[in-house]
Motif scaffolding. Structure first.
Motif, PDB file in Angstrom:
ATOM      1  N   VAL A   1      84.718  10.526 -38.547  1.00 27.68           N
ATOM      2  CA  VAL A   1      85.545  11.141 -37.503  1.00 27.68           C
ATOM      3  C   VAL A   1      84.919  10.897 -36.129  1.00 27.68           C
ATOM      4  N   ALA A   2      83.590  11.026 -36.056  1.00 30.13           N
ATOM      5  CA  ALA A   2      82.889  10.769 -34.794  1.00 30.13           C
ATOM      6  C   ALA A   2      83.068   9.318 -34.370  1.00 30.13           C
ATOM      7  N   ALA A   3      83.026   8.397 -35.343  1.00 32.58           N
ATOM      8  CA  ALA A   3      83.181   6.978 -35.027  1.00 32.58           C
ATOM      9  C   ALA A   3      84.586   6.680 -34.498  1.00 32.58           C
ATOM     10  N   SER A   4      85.608   7.282 -35.098  1.00 31.97           N
ATOM     11  CA  SER A   4      86.975   7.047 -34.606  1.00 31.97           C
ATOM     12  C   SER A   4      87.133   7.561 -33.183  1.00 31.97           C
ATOM     13  N   THR A   5      86.441   8.650 -32.865  1.00 29.67           N
ATOM     14  CA  THR A   5      86.485   9.174 -31.499  1.00 29.67           C
ATOM     15  C   THR A   5      85.832   8.205 -30.526  1.00 29.67           C
ATOM     16  N   MET A   6      84.732   7.593 -30.952  1.00 36.32           N
ATOM     17  CA  MET A   6      84.103   6.586 -30.093  1.00 36.32           C
ATOM     18  C   MET A   6      85.018   5.384 -29.898  1.00 36.32           C
ATOM     19  N   GLY A   7      85.808   5.060 -30.923  1.00 39.35           N
ATOM     20  CA  GLY A   7      86.771   3.978 -30.774  1.00 39.35           C
ATOM     21  C   GLY A   7      87.809   4.278 -29.711  1.00 39.35           C
ATOM     22  N   VAL A   8      88.251   5.537 -29.655  1.00 37.62           N
ATOM     23  CA  VAL A   8      89.189   5.948 -28.602  1.00 37.62           C
ATOM     24  C   VAL A   8      88.530   5.842 -27.235  1.00 37.62           C
ATOM     25  N   LEU A   9      87.315   6.374 -27.122  1.00 41.02           N
ATOM     26  CA  LEU A   9      86.653   6.454 -25.816  1.00 41.02           C
ATOM     27  C   LEU A   9      86.152   5.109 -25.308  1.00 41.02           C
TER      28      LEU A   9
ATOM     29  N   LYS B   1      96.883  10.858 -18.896  1.00 41.40           N
ATOM     30  CA  LYS B   1      96.897  12.277 -19.266  1.00 41.40           C
ATOM     31  C   LYS B   1      96.953  12.437 -20.785  1.00 41.40           C
ATOM     32  N   GLY B   2      97.831  11.652 -21.441  1.00 43.76           N
ATOM     33  CA  GLY B   2      97.910  11.711 -22.890  1.00 43.76           C
ATOM     34  C   GLY B   2      96.633  11.223 -23.548  1.00 43.76           C
ATOM     35  N   TYR B   3      96.067  10.157 -22.999  1.00 39.50           N
ATOM     36  CA  TYR B   3      94.807   9.614 -23.510  1.00 39.50           C
ATOM     37  C   TYR B   3      93.683  10.640 -23.360  1.00 39.50           C
ATOM     38  N   ALA B   4      93.616  11.269 -22.179  1.00 39.85           N
ATOM     39  CA  ALA B   4      92.571  12.259 -21.932  1.00 39.85           C
ATOM     40  C   ALA B   4      92.679  13.428 -22.895  1.00 39.85           C
ATOM     41  N   MET B   5      93.928  13.818 -23.222  1.00 41.37           N
ATOM     42  CA  MET B   5      94.106  14.925 -24.155  1.00 41.37           C
ATOM     43  C   MET B   5      93.667  14.541 -25.554  1.00 41.37           C
ATOM     44  N   SER B   6      93.986  13.314 -25.976  1.00 42.59           N
ATOM     45  CA  SER B   6      93.575  12.840 -27.301  1.00 42.59           C
ATOM     46  C   SER B   6      92.059  12.783 -27.399  1.00 42.59           C
ATOM     47  N   THR B   7      91.420  12.212 -26.381  1.00 42.86           N
ATOM     48  CA  THR B   7      89.961  12.127 -26.395  1.00 42.86           C
ATOM     49  C   THR B   7      89.343  13.517 -26.370  1.00 42.86           C
ATOM     50  N   CYS B   8      90.012  14.417 -25.644  1.00 45.22           N
ATOM     51  CA  CYS B   8      89.492  15.784 -25.554  1.00 45.22           C
ATOM     52  C   CYS B   8      89.475  16.456 -26.921  1.00 45.22           C
ATOM     53  N   ILE B   9      90.595  16.363 -27.640  1.00 36.28           N
ATOM     54  CA  ILE B   9      90.687  17.021 -28.939  1.00 36.28           C
ATOM     55  C   ILE B   9      89.674  16.435 -29.913  1.00 36.28           C
ATOM     56  N   LEU B  10      89.622  15.092 -29.979  1.00 34.48           N
ATOM     57  CA  LEU B  10      88.686  14.453 -30.905  1.00 34.48           C
ATOM     58  C   LEU B  10      87.240  14.701 -30.497  1.00 34.48           C
ATOM     59  N   THR B  11      86.955  14.631 -29.185  1.00 33.31           N
ATOM     60  CA  THR B  11      85.594  14.877 -28.718  1.00 33.31           C
ATOM     61  C   THR B  11      85.166  16.300 -29.038  1.00 33.31           C
ATOM     62  N   SER B  12      86.087  17.250 -28.869  1.00 31.48           N
ATOM     63  CA  SER B  12      85.730  18.643 -29.153  1.00 31.48           C
ATOM     64  C   SER B  12      85.457  18.844 -30.640  1.00 31.48           C
ATOM     65  N   VAL B  13      86.145  18.062 -31.499  1.00 31.57           N
ATOM     66  CA  VAL B  13      85.863  18.128 -32.937  1.00 31.57           C
ATOM     67  C   VAL B  13      84.443  17.647 -33.212  1.00 31.57           C
ATOM     68  N   VAL B  14      84.079  16.521 -32.581  1.00 34.75           N
ATOM     69  CA  VAL B  14      82.731  15.965 -32.769  1.00 34.75           C
ATOM     70  C   VAL B  14      81.674  16.935 -32.237  1.00 34.75           C
ATOM     71  N   ILE B  15      81.944  17.539 -31.065  1.00 35.55           N
ATOM     72  CA  ILE B  15      80.989  18.502 -30.505  1.00 35.55           C
ATOM     73  C   ILE B  15      80.864  19.710 -31.424  1.00 35.55           C
ATOM     74  N   LEU B  16      81.985  20.126 -32.036  1.00 34.32           N
ATOM     75  CA  LEU B  16      81.933  21.248 -32.973  1.00 34.32           C
ATOM     76  C   LEU B  16      81.054  20.905 -34.180  1.00 34.32           C
ATOM     77  N   PHE B  17      81.183  19.668 -34.680  1.00 37.85           N
ATOM     78  CA  PHE B  17      80.319  19.233 -35.780  1.00 37.85           C
ATOM     79  C   PHE B  17      78.854  19.269 -35.356  1.00 37.85           C
ATOM     80  N   ALA B  18      78.595  18.792 -34.119  1.00 36.25           N
ATOM     81  CA  ALA B  18      77.219  18.804 -33.611  1.00 36.25           C
ATOM     82  C   ALA B  18      76.718  20.242 -33.464  1.00 36.25           C
ATOM     83  N   PHE B  19      77.602  21.125 -33.012  1.00 40.76           N
ATOM     84  CA  PHE B  19      77.269  22.552 -32.880  1.00 40.76           C
ATOM     85  C   PHE B  19      76.859  23.135 -34.236  1.00 40.76           C
ATOM     86  N   LEU B  20      77.661  22.876 -35.263  1.00 38.46           N
ATOM     87  CA  LEU B  20      77.371  23.403 -36.597  1.00 38.46           C
ATOM     88  C   LEU B  20      76.089  22.792 -37.168  1.00 38.46           C
TER      89      LEU B  20
END
Length: 675
Positions: A391-399, A450-469
């Motif tokens: 999941v983190a890797a797919s987020t990097m693909g977006v970013l 704006k749509g891209y930023a929202m997509s990256t935001c959601i996926l990035t926040s998922v990755v940050i949540l994983f890092a948090f846990l």
């Protein structure tokens, strides 16, 4: 050689490319004396606002840096300061060139519309390449200086997030106060065109495009880009037994490849005949294909796991799909905007009703697609903790597309300003429809961002949540390799309360911002009416409007109104962390993320659809300009303005700020939590 040095090398080269782009833009001629005068007003207004805004932000940076030093450690405090400054510097550089590229684009359109596209896009690329280059350079240097320990880099992400929230809220309030005030009094009440030099708010409106769409959005994507790299590096600590040291440098290398692709894409935009949109979209394709080749090389030869290539590729596909969906809801002349424009024939009430309906519908498919990519990435990697890394890797693909996407986004306000300068300086006949075409493409690229930023935001926040846990598990002595089996009991009343509170924060945050725009717009409209009433010669074109007073109204109100929403964004996760502890704080963060994501996408798409429905009417459809249908569409557009350009963009910064702040303060939450 330590592979982390590659990030420093690529980041440094990116900064050199920025200087080259600045040279290529600045060598172009500014045009007539009147064009230079109008551009000078815009430039000075933007500079004055950012100077005051950055001074305000600087106070918070100093205070928070001292707190972090005293409560945590000096390395986190130092990385916080560097992250804040890097974000602001990238935004300032981009905005400074944008307000110089606008007049040069307008002048170039007088003789060669195809070359005007190149000037505008290179001006936008200064922002795009600056944010990714400075981010990668800063993270790479700190990672090596701090002994390859990614956990202390959370301060860098927190600093970038804090600066972004201030910049986006302040810039958004500024731009929409000016825009709404100018539209209501100028276009609706006095029937004068947009960007008419007789409108006292015209310059403030032009300034707002730069401090909002350029500086604000630049800081936003700098934050997403940085936070994702840092969170994935922290997550990589769990996978050292699988990939070795490469697990830590993997995100640095992937985003380095993305920068290379973005640079190639920027220079692919050339002065060729054909549609402007085709020229710009081809640059996206070139950047994406270049990145894809780099993804394969890193996954196959360095990581020796081809599955990572598949997840990275999914991220690129997600970027394309979300862009197409945003286009469907917002593009001028599309099915949705035509329907809203048609409804305007029956008045502003129906315009707003239909726009709201489409806005509410618009997040459904994009968020299902985002969820689908996350699940697919998880299973491609085999599930478990490796699935989390997927999941983190797919987020990097977006970013990886951040550089080229942000370049096209800043292209938007440059083109918009160029058209405004052409109108105010009286060269419309010389440029013909060239700048209208550029502005139309710019509106689409801004909506895509704006749509891209929202997509990256959601996926990035998922990755940050994983890092948090992951970090929470390590600090509590839990085996992080079994984190995917961790269960948080949401049936506990504390967990339910955390979810409820998290779900309400985005609404409170948005309400404060929208009310702030309303108050500032009221003052702006009053000032424009005052000038028209006290000096009738302004509307007759016999005397000049007082632009500076309107610029001052936007500046003062934006700086005053941005404080409270920002403080709510900072203090709510801190209070929750100390009250409910780290596991229920995670539940709170999930609620904030889900509700903010849906609410922001609704705001983006509804606002964009209202805006482009108005533009569709202005093209001569349903009666064209000056009709009651047009007036109704303008009202709808003013309703959407604070949604799409202020509250919506600020929401996804809120998500990432609260997530990265929670990781930063984890040791304190674990030690002092009430429950």
């Amino acid at each position: 050689m330590d592979l982390a040095y590659i990030s420093i090398i690529v980041g440094s080269v990116a900064i050199l490319i920025v200087f080259l782009l600045i040279y290529l833009v600045m060598k172009e001629d500014e045009g007539t004396d009147r064009m230079k005068e109008i551009a000078g007003f815009i430039r000075e207004g933007a500079k004055a606002f950012l100077k005051r805004e950055f001074t305000t932000i600087g106070v918070f940076i100093v205070i928070l840096a001292i707190v972090l030093w005293l409560l945590l450690q000096w390395r986190i405090a130092l990385s916080f300061v560097i992250g804040s400054i890097s974000s602001l510097v990238a935004a300032y550089i981009g905005m400074s060139i944008a307000v110089r590229a606008n007049v040069r684009t307008a002048n170039k359109a007088r003789t060669n519309s195809h070359k005007a596209v190149v000037v505008a896009f290179r001006g936008g690329a200064v922002t795009g390449i600056s944010i990714v280059g400075l981010s990668l350079l800063g993270i790479g240097v700190l990672f090596i200086v701090f002994g390859n320990d990614p956990t202390v880099l959370v301060g860098y992400g927190f600093g970038a997030s804090l600066a972004a929230l201030f910049a986006q809220i302040g810039g958004g309030i500024y731009t929409k106060a000016a825009d709404v005030g100018a539209d209501l009094v100028g276009k609706v009440e006095n029937k004068i065109p947009e960007d008419d030099p007789r409108n006292p708010a015209a310059i403030a409106d032009q300034v707002g495009d730069n401090v909002g769409d350029c500086a604000g959005r630049g800081a936003d994507l700098f934050e997403s880009f940085s936070d994702n790299i840092i969170a994935t590096m922290i997550l990589g600590l769990v996978f050292i037994p699988v990939y070795g040291y490469n697990a830590l440098v993997f995100p640095l290398l992937i985003e380095a490849v993305g920068i290379i692709g973005s640079v190639i894409g920027v220079f692919f935009v050339r002065a060729t005949k054909g549609k402007t949109s085709t020229n710009v979209y081809m640059s996206f394709m070139v950047a994406g294909l270049t990145s894809l080749a780099g993804f394969f090389a890193i996954s196959f030869w360095l990581m020796k796991d081809i599955r990572l290539f598949y997840t990275l590729g999914l991220g690129l596909v997600l970027t394309l799909v979300v862009s197409m969906l945003v286009n469907y809801y917002t593009i001028t002349g599309g099915r949705v905007t035509k329907e809203i424009a048609k409804s305007s024939q029956s008045g502003s009430a129906l315009n707003i009703i239909i726009g709201l309906a489409y806005g509410l519908e618009s997040p459904v498919i994009p968020l299902i697609v985002v969820a689908g990519v996350s699940v697919a990435s998880f299973f491609i990697m085999g599930g478990g903790m490796l699935g989390v890394f997927g999941v983190a890797a797919s987020t990097m693909g977006v970013l990886a597309s951040t550089g080229i996407i942000m370049s096209s986004d800043t292209f938007g306000p440059i083109a918009d300003n160029a058209e405004g300068i052409a109108t105010m300086s009286g060269i419309n006949e010389e440029v013909g429809s060239a700048l209208e075409e550029l502005d139309g493409v710019g509106n689409v690229t801004k909506a895509i961002t704006k749509g891209y930023a929202m997509s990256t935001c959601i996926l990035t926040s998922v990755v940050i949540l994983f890092a948090f846990l992951t970090q929470a598990a390590e600090l509590k002595g839990i085996d992080a390799s079994n984190l995917s089996n961790l269960v948080v009991n949401i049936a506990n009343p504390i967990g339910i309360a955390a979810i409820f509170i998290g779900a309400t924060i985005p609404f409170l945050f948005s309400a404060l911002i929208i009310k702030a725009v309303g108050r500032a717009s009221f003052k702006m409209a009053d000032e424009v009416r005052r000038q028209f009433k006290e000096d009738p010669g302004i509307l007759k074109g016999e005397t000049n409007a007082d632009y500076s007073h309107c610029v001052g109204i936007s500046t003062t109100n934006a700086l005053k109104e941005m404080i409270v929403p920002t403080l709510i964004g900072i203090f709510t996760p801190i209070i929750m962390g100390f009250l409910v502890g780290v596991w229920y704080l995670a539940a709170y963060l999930v609620a904030v993320k889900v509700v903010s994501g849906i609410l922001a996408m609704f705001m983006f798409n509804a606002g964009g659809a209202w805006d482009n429905a108005k533009k569709y009417i202005e093209l001569g459809n349903f009666g064209g300009k000056g009709t009651e249908t047009h007036d109704a569409a303008i009202i709808g557009d003013t309703v959407g303005d604070p949604l799409k350009d202020t509250a919506g963009p600020s929401l996804h910064i809120l998500i990432k700020l609260q997530n990265i702040l929670s990781i930063t303060l984890l040791p304190l939450f674990i030690k002092f939590a009430f429950f």
